[in-house]
Design an enzyme around this catalytic site. Structure first.
Site, PDB file in Angstrom:
ATOM      1  N   GLY A 108     -10.703  -3.393   3.236  1.00  0.00           N
ATOM      2  CA  GLY A 108     -10.805  -1.776   4.300  1.00  0.00           C
ATOM      3  C   GLY A 108     -10.582  -2.025   5.165  1.00  0.00           C
ATOM      4  N   ARG A 130      -5.789   0.123   8.720  1.00  0.00           N
ATOM      5  CA  ARG A 130      -4.077   0.183   8.526  1.00  0.00           C
ATOM      6  C   ARG A 130      -3.708   0.378   9.266  1.00  0.00           C
ATOM      7  NH1 ARG A 130      -3.700   2.710   2.341  1.00  0.00           N
ATOM      8  NH2 ARG A 130      -4.691   0.717   1.622  1.00  0.00           N
ATOM      9  N   GLY A 167      -5.221  -4.458  -3.691  1.00  0.00           N
ATOM     10  CA  GLY A 167      -5.476  -3.529  -4.032  1.00  0.00           C
ATOM     11  C   GLY A 167      -4.761  -1.911  -4.511  1.00  0.00           C
ATOM     12  N   HIS A 168      -4.776  -1.579  -5.920  1.00  0.00           N
ATOM     13  CA  HIS A 168      -3.573  -1.074  -5.952  1.00  0.00           C
ATOM     14  C   HIS A 168      -4.626   0.076  -6.902  1.00  0.00           C
ATOM     15  CE1 HIS A 168      -0.088  -3.854  -6.950  1.00  0.00           C
ATOM     16  NE2 HIS A 168      -0.589  -3.766  -6.227  1.00  0.00           N
ATOM     17  N   LYS A 201       1.913   2.354  -5.683  1.00  0.00           N
ATOM     18  CA  LYS A 201       2.218   1.808  -6.575  1.00  0.00           C
ATOM     19  C   LYS A 201       1.183   1.445  -7.584  1.00  0.00           C
ATOM     20  CE  LYS A 201       1.981  -3.080  -4.178  1.00  0.00           C
ATOM     21  NZ  LYS A 201       2.595  -2.113  -2.478  1.00  0.00           N
ATOM     22  N   LEU A 249       3.777  12.185   0.845  1.00  0.00           N
ATOM     23  CA  LEU A 249       4.756  13.030   1.554  1.00  0.00           C
ATOM     24  C   LEU A 249       3.193  14.744   2.173  1.00  0.00           C
ATOM     25  CD1 LEU A 249       7.133  14.081   2.442  1.00  0.00           C
ATOM     26  CD2 LEU A 249       7.432  14.951   0.606  1.00  0.00           C
ATOM     27  N   ASP A 279       1.316  -1.058   0.128  1.00  0.00           N
ATOM     28  CA  ASP A 279       0.225   0.129   0.017  1.00  0.00           C
ATOM     29  C   ASP A 279       0.603   1.008   0.235  1.00  0.00           C
ATOM     30  OD1 ASP A 279      -2.123  -1.422  -0.238  1.00  0.00           O
ATOM     31  OD2 ASP A 279      -2.226  -1.821   1.814  1.00  0.00           O
ATOM     32  N   THR A 324      -6.141 -11.161   4.060  1.00  0.00           N
ATOM     33  CA  THR A 324      -7.174 -10.557   2.447  1.00  0.00           C
ATOM     34  C   THR A 324      -8.249 -11.313   3.284  1.00  0.00           C
ATOM     35  OG1 THR A 324      -6.038 -11.021   0.736  1.00  0.00           O
ATOM     36  CG2 THR A 324      -5.743  -9.178   1.800  1.00  0.00           C
ATOM     37  N   VAL A 375       2.677  13.911  -3.956  1.00  0.00           N
ATOM     38  CA  VAL A 375       2.222  14.884  -3.588  1.00  0.00           C
ATOM     39  C   VAL A 375       0.626  14.472  -2.927  1.00  0.00           C
ATOM     40  CG1 VAL A 375       4.201  16.955  -2.773  1.00  0.00           C
ATOM     41  CG2 VAL A 375       1.766  16.418  -5.107  1.00  0.00           C
ATOM     42  N   GLN A 377       1.616  -6.150  -3.001  1.00  0.00           N
ATOM     43  CA  GLN A 377       2.155  -6.559  -1.610  1.00  0.00           C
ATOM     44  C   GLN A 377       3.867  -5.662  -0.973  1.00  0.00           C
ATOM     45  OE1 GLN A 377       1.269  -9.756  -2.962  1.00  0.00           O
ATOM     46  NE2 GLN A 377      -0.701  -8.419  -2.325  1.00  0.00           N
ATOM     47  N   ARG A 406       2.609 -29.172  -6.632  1.00  0.00           N
ATOM     48  CA  ARG A 406       2.579 -29.381  -7.754  1.00  0.00           C
ATOM     49  C   ARG A 406       1.147 -30.186  -7.996  1.00  0.00           C
ATOM     50  NH1 ARG A 406       7.267 -32.297  -7.144  1.00  0.00           N
ATOM     51  NH2 ARG A 406       6.866 -32.615  -5.233  1.00  0.00           N
TER      52      ARG A 406
HETATM   53  P1  GDP Z   1      -0.592   0.319  -3.211  1.00  0.00           P
HETATM   54  O1  GDP Z   1      -1.583  -1.063  -3.426  1.00  0.00           O
HETATM   55  O2  GDP Z   1       1.099  -0.039  -3.612  1.00  0.00           O
HETATM   56  O3  GDP Z   1      -1.577   0.522  -5.262  1.00  0.00           O
HETATM   57  O4  GDP Z   1      -1.532   1.266  -2.765  1.00  0.00           O
HETATM   58  P2  GDP Z   1      -2.344   1.979  -2.555  1.00  0.00           P
HETATM   59  O5  GDP Z   1      -3.695   2.271  -3.607  1.00  0.00           O
HETATM   60  O6  GDP Z   1      -3.829   0.670  -1.463  1.00  0.00           O
HETATM   61  O7  GDP Z   1      -2.668   3.057  -1.075  1.00  0.00           O
HETATM   62  C1  GDP Z   1      -2.122   3.600  -1.558  1.00  0.00           C
HETATM   63  C2  GDP Z   1      -3.550   5.004  -1.022  1.00  0.00           C
HETATM   64  O8  GDP Z   1      -3.178   6.136  -1.529  1.00  0.00           O
HETATM   65  C3  GDP Z   1      -4.809   5.367  -2.353  1.00  0.00           C
HETATM   66  O9  GDP Z   1      -5.946   5.392  -1.981  1.00  0.00           O
HETATM   67  C4  GDP Z   1      -3.993   5.798  -3.216  1.00  0.00           C
HETATM   68  O10 GDP Z   1      -5.083   6.645  -4.150  1.00  0.00           O
HETATM   69  C5  GDP Z   1      -3.471   7.179  -2.318  1.00  0.00           C
HETATM   70  N1  GDP Z   1      -2.780   7.665  -2.549  1.00  0.00           N
HETATM   71  C6  GDP Z   1      -1.186   7.369  -3.941  1.00  0.00           C
HETATM   72  N2  GDP Z   1       0.247   8.376  -3.730  1.00  0.00           N
HETATM   73  C7  GDP Z   1      -0.581   8.877  -2.694  1.00  0.00           C
HETATM   74  C8  GDP Z   1       0.236  10.972  -2.421  1.00  0.00           C
HETATM   75  O11 GDP Z   1       1.326  11.300  -2.514  1.00  0.00           O
HETATM   76  N3  GDP Z   1      -0.456  11.562  -1.976  1.00  0.00           N
HETATM   77  C9  GDP Z   1      -1.967  10.985  -0.993  1.00  0.00           C
HETATM   78  N4  GDP Z   1      -2.731  11.464  -0.571  1.00  0.00           N
HETATM   79  N5  GDP Z   1      -2.626   9.824  -1.280  1.00  0.00           N
HETATM   80  C10 GDP Z   1      -1.611   9.324  -2.465  1.00  0.00           C
HETATM   81  P1  IMO Z   2      -1.216  -4.285  -2.755  1.00  0.00           P
HETATM   82  O1  IMO Z   2      -0.557  -4.909  -3.706  1.00  0.00           O
HETATM   83  C1  IMO Z   2      -1.158  -4.716   2.153  1.00  0.00           C
HETATM   84  C2  IMO Z   2      -1.670  -7.938   3.635  1.00  0.00           C
HETATM   85  C3  IMO Z   2      -2.259  -8.732   5.079  1.00  0.00           C
HETATM   86  C4  IMO Z   2      -1.293 -10.250   5.537  1.00  0.00           C
HETATM   87  C5  IMO Z   2      -0.259 -10.904   4.591  1.00  0.00           C
HETATM   88  C6  IMO Z   2      -0.804 -11.887   4.354  1.00  0.00           C
HETATM   89  O2  IMO Z   2      -2.116  -3.647  -1.797  1.00  0.00           O
HETATM   90  O3  IMO Z   2       0.295  -3.349  -1.731  1.00  0.00           O
HETATM   91  P2  IMO Z   2      -2.398 -13.195   2.207  1.00  0.00           P
HETATM   92  O4  IMO Z   2      -3.589 -12.599   2.088  1.00  0.00           O
HETATM   93  O5  IMO Z   2      -1.496 -11.812   1.098  1.00  0.00           O
HETATM   94  O6  IMO Z   2      -2.264 -14.246   2.907  1.00  0.00           O
HETATM   95  O7  IMO Z   2      -2.243 -11.739   3.635  1.00  0.00           O
HETATM   96  O8  IMO Z   2      -0.157  -9.920   4.156  1.00  0.00           O
HETATM   97  N1  IMO Z   2      -1.361  -8.101   2.820  1.00  0.00           N
HETATM   98  C7  IMO Z   2      -1.384  -7.127   2.146  1.00  0.00           C
HETATM   99  N2  IMO Z   2      -1.117  -6.134   3.245  1.00  0.00           N
HETATM  100  N3  IMO Z   2      -0.814  -4.777   0.671  1.00  0.00           N
HETATM  101  C8  IMO Z   2      -1.076  -5.528   0.221  1.00  0.00           C
HETATM  102  O9  IMO Z   2      -1.283  -5.442  -1.443  1.00  0.00           O
HETATM  103  C9  IMO Z   2      -1.464  -6.648   0.231  1.00  0.00           C
HETATM  104  N4  IMO Z   2      -1.854  -8.001   0.417  1.00  0.00           N
HETATM  105  C10 IMO Z   2      -1.459  -8.713   1.150  1.00  0.00           C
HETATM  106  O10 IMO Z   2      -2.508  -7.698   5.398  1.00  0.00           O
HETATM  107  O11 IMO Z   2      -0.933  -9.130   7.061  1.00  0.00           O
HETATM  108 MG    MG Z   3      -3.437  -1.547  -1.791  1.00  0.00          MG
END
Ligand code: GDP
Ligand code: IMO
Ligand code: MG
Length: 422
Positions: free
Chosen positions: A300, A303, A40-41, A16, A330, A13, A127, A412, A222, A141
């Site tokens: 949901g 974190r 969840g990207h 990415k 930032l 999170d 998750t 930002v 991740q 396998r």
């Molecule tokens: P990922 O899993 O690494 O793709 O990250 P997530 O999407 O799960 O979580 C990142 C959250 O921060 C999302 O809600 C993005 O829309 C938000 N986000 C990403 N970059 C920025 C930033 O520079 N500033 C703020 N305020 N939010 C950001």
């Molecule tokens: P993104 O790609 C944050 C965490 C889960 C748990 C551990 C194992 O959005 O960054 P799993 O379901 O993979 O067996 O759970 O890894 N986890 C994540 N935490 N971002 C993720 O993906 C995650 N995918 C799994 O919360 O602690």
């Molecule tokens: Mg994510």
């Protein structure tokens, strides 16, 4: 043209999705290399927010081809929903989405087993997307792959063998429900009809693209500290998010990689259980969560939040070979009077020389903090590095120095345009 890897440098999170989408402007192919719908990207375009679980975050750029590599575990239900969601926004995916014939499939029983295992003694806080059980079958396998969908008899035979075993485990060991083979076969054949046009030998596709000097971006899910080998085992995911995973998860050679961008959030978060040395279980942690909107994009869940941890980041830079950092979120620190960065750990008042992924050690460490003055200014509208407040620049350059890695992008805000390229 060599390939670039985008890797989460912390516990996931980090942002990415935003960075992959933003970089996709100058990319031909974005390829996901591991994980599944546990990811969840988030991509924000204008006032619309899209959350992707399986489809690479380059999908919003018409010119970009998107690959779901062999290292990914695909949940048909999640993928079908995602394809429908993308199409509903008028985005064409035909001819742009390529799904590896060797990717493994998540089956309904994987999700059941994931949920049941979490009732055991060690609660990972997964998750619940069936990730661990699917990778178990892959390495055992006995897994079912995309290619198995092409032949009804193979699918049926493999499913029957798997289900017989899983039924025994579920009913005898866990006292759980039994599984209906015919129902699953019917469902997976429906899925096959939908994804048939996308099934590809993606290893060949990507290597041919490399020969043609196409620009490839490998998108990790991740983060490094959740890596099954290098993370805080057992509180990890069941795949290899670290950069090495990109080669096995896509079938491209290490010699094809020339750039590894580590995505680093300006503070730390973690979802699920496991050690987190800089966690703040106080009002400051809550403030980070509230301002940063730190709630899981997939589940949901709130974190866990804390300060940036340079000890683990240094480790992440080392394990991944991170060549540059994209520093995200930032702006979330805009309202803090003081910002702390963990620059070392102590155990029993003695300094720990380097990061340890060992859970017992990490549970025992005390972070040593260096404090920075907050800038107390809204930086979300700034697009030029030199226009950032002096205190912000000081914070960025301290992270650069402590990590020994150049920060080439500063994010930002969640939107594409809210990025400073240095
Ligand atoms: P990922 O899993 O690494 O793709 O990250 P997530 O999407 O799960 O979580 C990142 C959250 O921060 C999302 O809600 C993005 O829309 C938000 N986000 C990403 N970059 C920025 C930033 O520079 N500033 C703020 N305020 N939010 C950001
Ligand atoms: P993104 O790609 C944050 C965490 C889960 C748990 C551990 C194992 O959005 O960054 P799993 O379901 O993979 O067996 O759970 O890894 N986890 C994540 N935490 N971002 C993720 O993906 C995650 N995918 C799994 O919360 O602690
Ligand atoms: Mg994510």
């Amino acid at each position: 043209m060599p390939a670039t890897i985008i890797v989460g440098a912390q516990w996931g999170d980090e942002g990415k999705g935003k960075i992959v989408d933003m970089l996709s402007d100058e990319i031909d192919i974005v390829a996901r290399y591991q994980g599944g719908a546990n990811a969840g990207h988030t991509v924000v375009i204008g006032d619309k927010e899209y959350v992707l679980h399986l489809i690479p975050s380059g999908i919003f750029h018409k010119h970009v081809a998107c690959v779901i590599g062999n290292g990914v575990v695909i949940d048909p239900v999640a993928l079908m929903d995602e394809i429908a969601m993308i199409k509903s926004f008028g985005i064409k995916i035909d001819g742009r989405l390529f799904i590896s014939h060797n990717a493994h499939l998540i089956m309904p029983y994987h999700k059941m087993l994931d949920a049941i295992r979490e009732k055991g003694a060690v609660k990972i806080g997964t998750t619940g997307r069936g990730i661990g059980p699917a990778y178990i079958d892959k390495y055992m396998r006995t897994g079912i792959r995309v290619v198995d969908l092409l032949n009804r008899k193979t699918l049926s035979d493999k499913l029957k063998a798997n289900i017989e075993e899983k039924n025994q485990i579920l009913s005898k060991i866990y006292g759980g429900v039994e599984i209906d083979v015919d129902k699953i076969i019917a469902e997976y054949q429906e899925f096959d009809k939908l994804i048939d046009p996308f099934i590809t030998d993606t290893t060949l596709y990507l290597n041919n693209a490399l020969k043609k000097k196409k620009r490839i971006l490998a998108e990790g899910a991740q983060g490094a500290l959740l890596d099954v080998d290098h993370g805080t085992y057992p509180f990890v995911t069941s795949s290899s998010p670290t950069s090495g995973g990109a080669c096995t998860g896509l079938g491209i050679p290490p010699t094809a990689i020339n750039r590894i961008i580590g995505i680093v959030k300006a503070y730390s978060t973690r979802v699920g259980n496991g050690p987190f040395p800089t966690e703040l279980q106080d009002a400051t942690g809550e403030k980070l969560r509230a301002i940063g909107g730190e709630y899981g994009a997939t589940t949901g869940r709130p974190r866990r939040c804390g300060w940036l941890d340079m000890v683990s980041l240094e480790y992440s830079v080392m394990v991944n070979g991170i060549s540059e950092i994209a520093l995200t979120k930032l702006d979330v620190l805009d309202e803090f009077d003081e910002i702390a960065v963990c620059t070392g750990y102590t155990v029993d008042d003695k300094p720990l020389k380097s990061f340890s992924s060992n859970v017992a050690t990490l549970d025992a460490v005390k972070p040593v903090y260096k404090k920075f003055k907050g800038w107390k200014e809204n930086i979300t509208g700034i697009r030029k590095y030199k226009k950032l407040p002096a205190a912000t620049i000081k914070y960025i350059e301290a992270i650069e120095k402590l990590s020994g890695t150049r920060i080439s992008l500063v994010s930002v805000g969640a939107r594409r345009d809210q990025t400073i390229v240095r």
